[in-house]
Design a protein around this motif. Sequence first.
Motif, PDB file in Angstrom:
ATOM      1  N   MET B   1      10.242 -36.248 -86.607  1.00 22.91           N
ATOM      2  CA  MET B   1       9.642 -34.787 -86.144  1.00 22.91           C
ATOM      3  C   MET B   1       8.392 -35.597 -85.624  1.00 22.91           C
ATOM      4  SD  MET B   1       7.868 -31.986 -88.643  1.00 22.91           S
ATOM      5  CE  MET B   1       9.178 -32.631 -90.457  1.00 22.91           C
ATOM      6  N   LYS B   2       8.170 -34.329 -84.855  1.00 20.39           N
ATOM      7  CA  LYS B   2       7.244 -34.926 -83.754  1.00 20.39           C
ATOM      8  C   LYS B   2       5.672 -34.171 -83.352  1.00 20.39           C
ATOM      9  CE  LYS B   2      10.206 -35.075 -80.443  1.00 20.39           C
ATOM     10  NZ  LYS B   2      11.705 -35.044 -80.794  1.00 20.39           N
ATOM     11  N   ASP B   3       5.245 -35.013 -83.710  1.00 24.68           N
ATOM     12  CA  ASP B   3       3.770 -35.052 -84.364  1.00 24.68           C
ATOM     13  C   ASP B   3       2.799 -33.644 -82.724  1.00 24.68           C
ATOM     14  OD1 ASP B   3       2.351 -36.368 -81.958  1.00 24.68           O
ATOM     15  OD2 ASP B   3       2.403 -38.740 -83.039  1.00 24.68           O
ATOM     16  N   LEU B   4       1.636 -33.934 -83.361  1.00 25.96           N
ATOM     17  CA  LEU B   4       0.769 -32.334 -82.491  1.00 25.96           C
ATOM     18  C   LEU B   4       0.378 -33.303 -81.493  1.00 25.96           C
ATOM     19  CD1 LEU B   4      -0.640 -29.471 -83.516  1.00 25.96           C
ATOM     20  CD2 LEU B   4      -2.464 -30.681 -83.498  1.00 25.96           C
ATOM     21  N   SER B   5       0.688 -33.730 -80.820  1.00 30.58           N
ATOM     22  CA  SER B   5      -0.018 -34.936 -79.829  1.00 30.58           C
ATOM     23  C   SER B   5       0.893 -34.536 -78.781  1.00 30.58           C
ATOM     24  CB  SER B   5      -0.749 -35.923 -79.890  1.00 30.58           C
ATOM     25  OG  SER B   5       0.063 -36.552 -80.238  1.00 30.58           O
ATOM     26  N   GLN B   6       2.589 -34.449 -79.240  1.00 27.75           N
ATOM     27  CA  GLN B   6       3.421 -34.390 -78.181  1.00 27.75           C
ATOM     28  C   GLN B   6       3.977 -33.474 -78.249  1.00 27.75           C
ATOM     29  OE1 GLN B   6       5.952 -37.439 -81.826  1.00 27.75           O
ATOM     30  NE2 GLN B   6       6.746 -38.407 -80.075  1.00 27.75           N
ATOM     31  N   VAL B   7       3.834 -32.379 -79.005  1.00 31.38           N
ATOM     32  CA  VAL B   7       3.955 -30.650 -79.167  1.00 31.38           C
ATOM     33  C   VAL B   7       3.104 -30.647 -77.717  1.00 31.38           C
ATOM     34  CG1 VAL B   7       3.866 -28.434 -80.087  1.00 31.38           C
ATOM     35  CG2 VAL B   7       4.649 -30.517 -81.264  1.00 31.38           C
ATOM     36  N   LYS B   8       2.095 -30.698 -78.089  1.00 32.88           N
ATOM     37  CA  LYS B   8       0.817 -30.531 -76.803  1.00 32.88           C
ATOM     38  C   LYS B   8       1.135 -31.269 -75.728  1.00 32.88           C
ATOM     39  CE  LYS B   8      -3.965 -30.347 -76.098  1.00 32.88           C
ATOM     40  NZ  LYS B   8      -5.394 -30.527 -77.409  1.00 32.88           N
ATOM     41  N   ASP B   9       1.593 -32.360 -75.559  1.00 34.01           N
ATOM     42  CA  ASP B   9       2.434 -32.876 -74.121  1.00 34.01           C
ATOM     43  C   ASP B   9       3.577 -32.030 -73.635  1.00 34.01           C
ATOM     44  OD1 ASP B   9       0.405 -34.636 -74.406  1.00 34.01           O
ATOM     45  OD2 ASP B   9       1.797 -36.691 -74.969  1.00 34.01           O
ATOM     46  N   LEU B 250       1.447 -30.308-106.450  1.00 31.13           N
ATOM     47  CA  LEU B 250      -0.079 -30.642-106.245  1.00 31.13           C
ATOM     48  C   LEU B 250      -0.602 -31.012-104.789  1.00 31.13           C
ATOM     49  CD1 LEU B 250      -1.326 -31.978-109.631  1.00 31.13           C
ATOM     50  CD2 LEU B 250      -1.581 -30.073-108.640  1.00 31.13           C
ATOM     51  N   LYS B 251       0.514 -31.513-104.092  1.00 30.08           N
ATOM     52  CA  LYS B 251      -0.048 -32.087-102.797  1.00 30.08           C
ATOM     53  C   LYS B 251      -0.198 -30.749-101.745  1.00 30.08           C
ATOM     54  CE  LYS B 251      -0.021 -37.171-102.593  1.00 30.08           C
ATOM     55  NZ  LYS B 251       1.198 -37.961-102.623  1.00 30.08           N
ATOM     56  N   LEU B 252       1.232 -30.141-102.076  1.00 29.45           N
ATOM     57  CA  LEU B 252       1.152 -29.057-101.066  1.00 29.45           C
ATOM     58  C   LEU B 252       0.174 -27.803-101.578  1.00 29.45           C
ATOM     59  CD1 LEU B 252       3.273 -27.218 -98.979  1.00 29.45           C
ATOM     60  CD2 LEU B 252       4.444 -26.572-101.510  1.00 29.45           C
ATOM     61  N   LYS B 253      -0.276 -27.879-102.969  1.00 34.33           N
ATOM     62  CA  LYS B 253      -0.964 -26.711-103.454  1.00 34.33           C
ATOM     63  C   LYS B 253      -2.382 -27.118-102.390  1.00 34.33           C
ATOM     64  CE  LYS B 253      -3.437 -24.228-105.281  1.00 34.33           C
ATOM     65  NZ  LYS B 253      -3.657 -22.405-103.845  1.00 34.33           N
ATOM     66  N   GLU B 254      -3.092 -28.491-102.473  1.00 34.77           N
ATOM     67  CA  GLU B 254      -4.336 -29.284-101.787  1.00 34.77           C
ATOM     68  C   GLU B 254      -3.502 -28.985-100.052  1.00 34.77           C
ATOM     69  OE1 GLU B 254      -5.311 -33.669-101.749  1.00 34.77           O
ATOM     70  OE2 GLU B 254      -4.739 -32.868-103.588  1.00 34.77           O
ATOM     71  N   LYS B 255      -2.561 -29.024 -99.646  1.00 29.94           N
ATOM     72  CA  LYS B 255      -2.519 -28.263 -97.998  1.00 29.94           C
ATOM     73  C   LYS B 255      -2.704 -26.835 -97.667  1.00 29.94           C
ATOM     74  CE  LYS B 255       0.591 -32.844 -96.764  1.00 29.94           C
ATOM     75  NZ  LYS B 255       2.318 -32.417 -96.266  1.00 29.94           N
ATOM     76  N   ILE B 306       6.191 -26.950 -92.883  1.00 27.51           N
ATOM     77  CA  ILE B 306       7.122 -26.005 -93.704  1.00 27.51           C
ATOM     78  C   ILE B 306       8.378 -27.174 -93.893  1.00 27.51           C
ATOM     79  CG2 ILE B 306       8.730 -24.197 -93.747  1.00 27.51           C
ATOM     80  CD1 ILE B 306       5.640 -23.350 -94.243  1.00 27.51           C
ATOM     81  N   ILE B 307       8.727 -27.623 -92.006  1.00 27.89           N
ATOM     82  CA  ILE B 307       9.908 -28.569 -91.819  1.00 27.89           C
ATOM     83  C   ILE B 307       9.345 -29.614 -92.507  1.00 27.89           C
ATOM     84  CG2 ILE B 307      10.887 -29.237 -90.098  1.00 27.89           C
ATOM     85  CD1 ILE B 307       9.726 -27.438 -88.363  1.00 27.89           C
ATOM     86  N   ASN B 308       7.763 -30.424 -93.125  1.00 28.96           N
ATOM     87  CA  ASN B 308       7.938 -31.247 -94.000  1.00 28.96           C
ATOM     88  C   ASN B 308       7.979 -31.015 -95.169  1.00 28.96           C
ATOM     89  OD1 ASN B 308       7.536 -33.681 -93.064  1.00 28.96           O
ATOM     90  ND2 ASN B 308       5.459 -32.949 -92.254  1.00 28.96           N
ATOM     91  N   LEU B 309       8.671 -29.684 -95.521  1.00 30.72           N
ATOM     92  CA  LEU B 309       8.735 -30.214 -96.425  1.00 30.72           C
ATOM     93  C   LEU B 309      10.113 -30.258 -97.913  1.00 30.72           C
ATOM     94  CD1 LEU B 309       8.193 -25.645 -97.402  1.00 30.72           C
ATOM     95  CD2 LEU B 309       6.585 -28.228 -98.143  1.00 30.72           C
ATOM     96  N   VAL B 310      10.962 -30.920 -96.406  1.00 26.65           N
ATOM     97  CA  VAL B 310      12.304 -31.062 -96.786  1.00 26.65           C
ATOM     98  C   VAL B 310      12.175 -33.249 -97.292  1.00 26.65           C
ATOM     99  CG1 VAL B 310      14.288 -32.073 -95.658  1.00 26.65           C
ATOM    100  CG2 VAL B 310      13.589 -29.639 -95.141  1.00 26.65           C
ATOM    101  N   GLU B 311      10.747 -33.555 -96.323  1.00 24.60           N
ATOM    102  CA  GLU B 311      10.259 -34.733 -96.560  1.00 24.60           C
ATOM    103  C   GLU B 311       9.129 -35.048 -97.685  1.00 24.60           C
ATOM    104  OE1 GLU B 311      11.001 -38.470 -95.892  1.00 24.60           O
ATOM    105  OE2 GLU B 311      12.362 -37.233 -94.639  1.00 24.60           O
TER     106      GLU B 311
END
Lengths: 184, 323
Positions: B1-9, B250-255, B306-311
């Motif tokens: 999955m692409k990260d934020l800086s890649q999406v910005k580029d 719990l981690k999802l809740k934190e996010k 959301i997409i990361n939920l699968v991972e």
Amino acid sequence: MNFFLVIVIVLLIIMIFYYNSLVGKKNEVDNVLGGVDAILKKRYNLIPSLVQTVMEYAKHEKEVLEKITEYRSRAIRTSNKEQEVALNSEISSMLGGIMVSVENYPELKANINFIHLQKTLNELEAQISASRRAYNQAVTDYNNAIEMLPSNMIANFLNYERKNVFKIESSQKENPNIKNLFNQ
Amino acid sequence: MKDLSQVKDFYYKDIYSKVLDLELERLELVGKLQIMMGISAIIFLIMFILFYIYFIDDFFPDIILTIFAPFFLSIAIYAIGQYFLTKNYVSGFKNEVLKEIIQFIEPNLNFDKDRYISRNDFNTSNIFNQQYHKYNGNDLVYGTIDKTKFLFSDLHIEYKTKNGEDTNWHTLFQGIFFIADFNKEFIGNVVVLPDYMTPTFGLIANFFQNMKGNLIKLDNPEFEKKFVVYGDDQITARYILTHSMMDRILKLKEKVGKRVDIHLSFMGDKIYIAIDYREDQFEPNPFKSLKDFTPIENYVQTLRLIINLVEDFKLNDRLWSKD
């Protein structure tokens, strides 16, 4: 007179509530224990096929495999719940060891029958772990009820005694993960 | 999955020409919206004067109503005008920008701005058992990552209450509803809901929660403080909610943060996650420039979460009987 009657009725209702709650908790323990037994039984049924398949390819593991078979027989025969739990802990640990050793037997690892048995075993180990946790929670609720006021008075009257929780080894707290076992 | 800086580029290099075309459309739209605002203000003034001159003694008991009636009427006129004026821009943004970004983040995904999670799927999850009267949504994202099929969309569910003659609408859920294949096989249903009672009532909370359904008490105190779990079977619930699964929730809740509630359900061979943001996601604000990446960044962060939920929920780990 009416006032005392009301108090007696209220007390009676409270007593019935606590009595039912206590009996419910005791039955819940038995109910979950039934679930534990059902899953253990599934594993007892799986072990002979697993042992036979592994034995064909992994002659060096004969000693451990025989021990697993022996513990299985003893666990089935015993009527002592604590002994059965202890024997099953040993079986879990020995099976875990066998699954690590599988790495040394590529032919066994590739055997379709073994792959299927291994998957079923993983599933059962996860279910055993879940059932132990469920049992421990049910026992904790029951033990709390027989020690706390006012339900402890009813418990004393009924001769209800504390029950022991399963000791979960730290290695068994997590579900077995074959990938991790291989990476060890 | 692409990260934020890649999406910005990607945004500033590959789709920037489309973005600039849309930016021109946006500037034109802002002009139209400002005219619409002016018209609404004039309508308000005319109505206020007319009401004040002709009706103040006959129909309205006081001057406040004379202000409120024209005010709400002009706001309604503006809102309707805004909806029709921004329709094309929103549609262009979603098809030209959002869809491209989603497929850049994860090429296997599809996007349809007009579709959403079906009512049937929503009901099957068993998360919200309350009756509702309006069911809307948009922005369906669907696809497969490795072995796991999943889909999610924005949903807005409302129910009404009657107060005499008046009907009041309340939001039951507004946010992202996510459905994916679960990596274990089980029979029954387990629902994880936010625990509103335990922080207030402590131990007594269990007593009330027990009356609502078959309560599952779990062996993770932090999880127990934040969530309440109901299920058909004590063992199945723990088979699904292992210690690591509880940590992931719990981690999802934190996010998502304190103010956003999350609800989960495990049913059939699916996991359902409802993230109650209380607002529609992925809607562009016409008053914000597309040359600035900040608003887009928020969409990307949400999409990645959301997409990361699968991972994050390790839904592709099929070490069990399920392949």
